[in-house]
Design a protein around this motif. Structure first.
Motif, PDB file in Angstrom:
ATOM      1  N   THR A   1     -16.093  37.020  -5.734  1.00 64.52           N
ATOM      2  CA  THR A   1     -16.346  35.643  -4.634  1.00 64.52           C
ATOM      3  C   THR A   1     -15.471  34.649  -4.936  1.00 64.52           C
TER       4      THR A   1
ATOM      5  N   THR B   1     -15.835  30.407  -4.049  1.00 57.07           N
ATOM      6  CA  THR B   1     -16.588  29.404  -3.684  1.00 57.07           C
ATOM      7  C   THR B   1     -15.764  28.018  -3.582  1.00 57.07           C
TER       8      THR B   1
ATOM      9  N   TRP C   1     -18.746  29.937   0.362  1.00 60.22           N
ATOM     10  CA  TRP C   1     -18.355  30.919  -0.461  1.00 60.22           C
ATOM     11  C   TRP C   1     -18.055  32.519   0.413  1.00 60.22           C
ATOM     12  N   THR C   2     -17.049  33.288  -0.093  1.00 61.27           N
ATOM     13  CA  THR C   2     -16.920  34.494   0.560  1.00 61.27           C
ATOM     14  C   THR C   2     -16.952  35.478  -0.481  1.00 61.27           C
ATOM     15  N   SER C   3     -17.608  36.515  -0.212  1.00 61.69           N
ATOM     16  CA  SER C   3     -17.904  37.870  -1.004  1.00 61.69           C
ATOM     17  C   SER C   3     -17.300  39.121  -0.228  1.00 61.69           C
TER      18      SER C   3
END
Length: 147
Positions: A58, A60, A71-73
């Motif tokens: 992730t 953030t 955030w990106t996962s």
């Protein structure tokens, strides 16, 4: 994401055995963040997470002034994967007869298979509505920037 600000902080949460490998990347600006975001080893981290059956990698971005995080996962596998984008923010929950009004950390999540669409979400005008709405709920971590 960071309306009216030139600088913000961010971190990388890597896939690892304990799920605790966080690299604080410190302060940056939009242009340098996008370079780091594009160079992040998303698919390699996804494979590690799947092998270890652990949390996904992730990235953030924190805006302590507004108490927000974006955030990106990544999820799936190397051949079939997608991204979840979350926006954490303070939300006031109305009170009732038994409970006072309170502010909680809330998360709204979106999903996409196109990484390039996500980059616009980090732009100061926050274009999350271009992604598929994934869900929203009270976030489990009550404190911002507690990593």
């Amino acid at each position: 994401m960071i309306t009216g600000q030139d600088k913000f902080t961010y971190d990388f949460h890597l896939a690892d055995h304990a799920g605790q490998a966080v690299i604080d990347m410190g302060e940056t600006d939009y242009e340098n963040f996008i370079k780091e975001y594009n160079n992040f080893p998303w698919l390699d981290q996804l494979e590690i997470a799947n092998r270890l059956k652990n949390t996904s990698a992730t990235i953030t971005v924190q805006d302590p002034l507004n108490k927000t995080e974006l955030w990106t996962s990544i999820a799936g596998n190397r051949d079939n994967h997608g991204y979840i984008v979350g926006y954490n923010f303070p939300k006031t929950i109305k009170g009732n007869l038994f409970r006072k009004e309170r502010t909680v950390k809330w998360v709204i999540m979106y999903a996409t298979e196109v990484k390039e669409k996500i980059l616009n979400c980090y732009y100061p005008l926050l274009e999350l509505d271009q992604l598929y709405f994934y869900g929203e709920t009270k976030a489990t971590n009550k404190n911002f920037n507690s990593r």
